[in-house]
Design an enzyme around this catalytic site. Structure first.
Site, PDB file in Angstrom:
ATOM      1  N   TYR A   1      -1.845  -0.916  11.008  1.00 27.60           N
ATOM      2  CA  TYR A   1      -2.118  -1.435   9.658  1.00 27.60           C
ATOM      3  C   TYR A   1      -0.959  -1.091   8.715  1.00 27.60           C
ATOM      4  CZ  TYR A   1      -3.606  -1.050   4.835  1.00 27.60           C
ATOM      5  OH  TYR A   1      -3.625  -1.112   3.469  1.00 27.60           O
TER       6      TYR A   1
ATOM      7  N   LYS B   1       2.125  -3.494   6.682  1.00 25.62           N
ATOM      8  CA  LYS B   1       2.524  -3.495   5.260  1.00 25.62           C
ATOM      9  C   LYS B   1       4.032  -3.297   5.150  1.00 25.62           C
ATOM     10  CE  LYS B   1      -1.445  -4.338   3.485  1.00 25.62           C
ATOM     11  NZ  LYS B   1      -1.703  -5.660   2.936  1.00 25.62           N
TER      12      LYS B   1
ATOM     13  N   SER C   1       0.833  -1.190   0.000  1.00 29.44           N
ATOM     14  CA  SER C   1       0.000   0.000   0.000  1.00 29.44           C
ATOM     15  C   SER C   1       0.870   1.242   0.000  1.00 29.44           C
ATOM     16  CB  SER C   1      -0.865  -0.021   1.262  1.00 29.44           C
ATOM     17  OG  SER C   1      -1.418   1.242   1.501  1.00 29.44           O
TER      18      SER C   1
END
Ligand code: UD1
Length: 346
Positions: free
Chosen positions: A151, A155, A126
């Site tokens: 989050y 990644k 992302s």
């Protein structure tokens, strides 16, 4: 027909990619635990594809079950790993759930892939790994900033895990890391798209629900940013263009050297403001989206958009849809889910 295992293949980007895989001559095999997807997607996929794709309703963290899938499907040519939690706010509330699910599932998957001699993996990363960059657009070389949320950190960790495989000297895995910008839109069939469970966190599904009267009003999180209209800027990429990038990544991996591990930005390369998105939606669909200006959302960055030259040149990828196309497809999809899914739920 090469068989590709798609973890999270019943999800938003996963289901669109399953369609593109079939179109490109691959056989998709879905692994999904339905933690953030509706089981009705399987019947809808069947309608689009003309057959029901193979499904294993398991959790990628369950090594025994995942191993059994690889045993049964003994000629898997590659894996596209979508399965992960993705709500930024929830990750702040439940960090361990994110670390356990997103990081552990990758480790389990890598173990099982290696055991079964499956080398090629395309990983869903992302643009969140960049944080708020100092200069725009961001290239793959733009330094990463400290992640704003658990989050985002998952990644970064997963990218690091995949890059570290190169250092083992075994030259086993061949990896593509796709850094998605903001995926939006729905499949042209109008029956495959994003179906958030509960109230959505993301902008575009929220716009669609307000437009259809299911939610009273959209709150724009801040209009005092340093942008032309004061709202945040993002790079909105049509989900079908994004899906195609996975096919081109698999083809790139086939030709890549033994220990290849490359990162690609997948965005249109142009920024749009939140208010700009809303106005595009209203204009192309002829509907009003009642809104109010609210406070900034904590953790939001002011602006980001991609330099996508590397994907264009090396993957041969090119986005073909506009934001207007995406907004039109979202509205068609919203009308379908209102009739077929929401109205059937108690
Ligand atoms: C975030 C993540 C991204 C992740 C994506 C998936 C970051 C920086 N970005 O994207 O990596 O892939 O979620 O869930 O962690 N907005 C409103 N009102 C709303 C909803 C959103 O104004 O009701 C605004 C936001 O402030 C933002 C823009 O719309 O400026 C897009 O928000 P959203 O769709 O949630 O995506 P990101 O936060 O950009």
């Amino acid at each position: 027909m090469k068989k590709i295992l798609v973890t999270g293949g019943a999800g938003y980007i996963g289901s669109c990619t399953v369609i593109e895989l079939h179109k490109a001559g691959y056989t998709p095999v879905i692994v999904d635990n339905f933690s953030n997807s509706d089981k009705s997607v399987m019947a809808r996929l069947e309608k689009v594809l003309g057959f029901s794709p193979k499904l294993y309703a398991i959790d990628c963290n369950d090594k025994e079950k995942l191993d059994a899938v690889f045993e049964l499907e003994n000629d898997i040519a590659g894996v596209i790993h979508f399965a992960a939690h993705k709500a930024v706010g929830e990750s702040v509330q439940k960090p361990n759930m994110y670390y356990y699910n997103n990081v552990n599932s990758l480790l389990v998957l890598l173990d099982v892939m290696q055991k079964h001699g499956v080398k090629n993996i395309v990983f869903s990363s992302s643009c969140t790994v960049y944080g708020q960059p100092d200069a725009l657009p961001v290239t793959e070389e733009t330094p990463e900033k400290t992640a704003e949320s658990p989050y985002g950190f998952t990644k970064q960790i997963c990218e690091r895990i995949l890059k570290d495989q190169k250092q083992t000297g075994q030259n086993f895995f061949k990896t593509v890391l796709l850094r998605y910008f903001n995926p939006v839109g729905a499949h042209e069939s109008g029956i495959i798209g994003e179906l958030p469970l509960g109230v959505p966190n993301n902008l575009v599904p929220y716009i669609a629900l307000v437009a259809s009267g299911k939610l009273p009003m959209l709150t724009v999180f801040g209009d005092d940013y340093n942008t032309p209209d004061g709202s945040c800027i993002r790079d909105y990429i049509h989900v079908c263009d994004l899906a195609l990038a996975h096919i081109q990544s698999l083809q790139w991996l086939d030709k890549a050297p033994e220990n290849a591990c490359e990162v690609f930005n997948i965005g249109v390369g142009k920024g749009e403001t939140v208010l700009g998105c809303i106005h595009t939606f209203e204009k192309v669909n002829g509907v009003k989206v009642p809104l109010k200006i609210g406070a900034r959302r904590s953790g939001d960055i002011e602006k980001i958009y991609a330099d996508n030259q590397k994907a264009l040149q090396e993957l041969g990828w090119k986005p073909k849809y506009t934001l207007a196309d995406a907004m039109q497809s979202v509205w068609k999809w919203q009308q379908f889910i209102d009739e077929q899914i929401h109205n059937k739920k108690p």
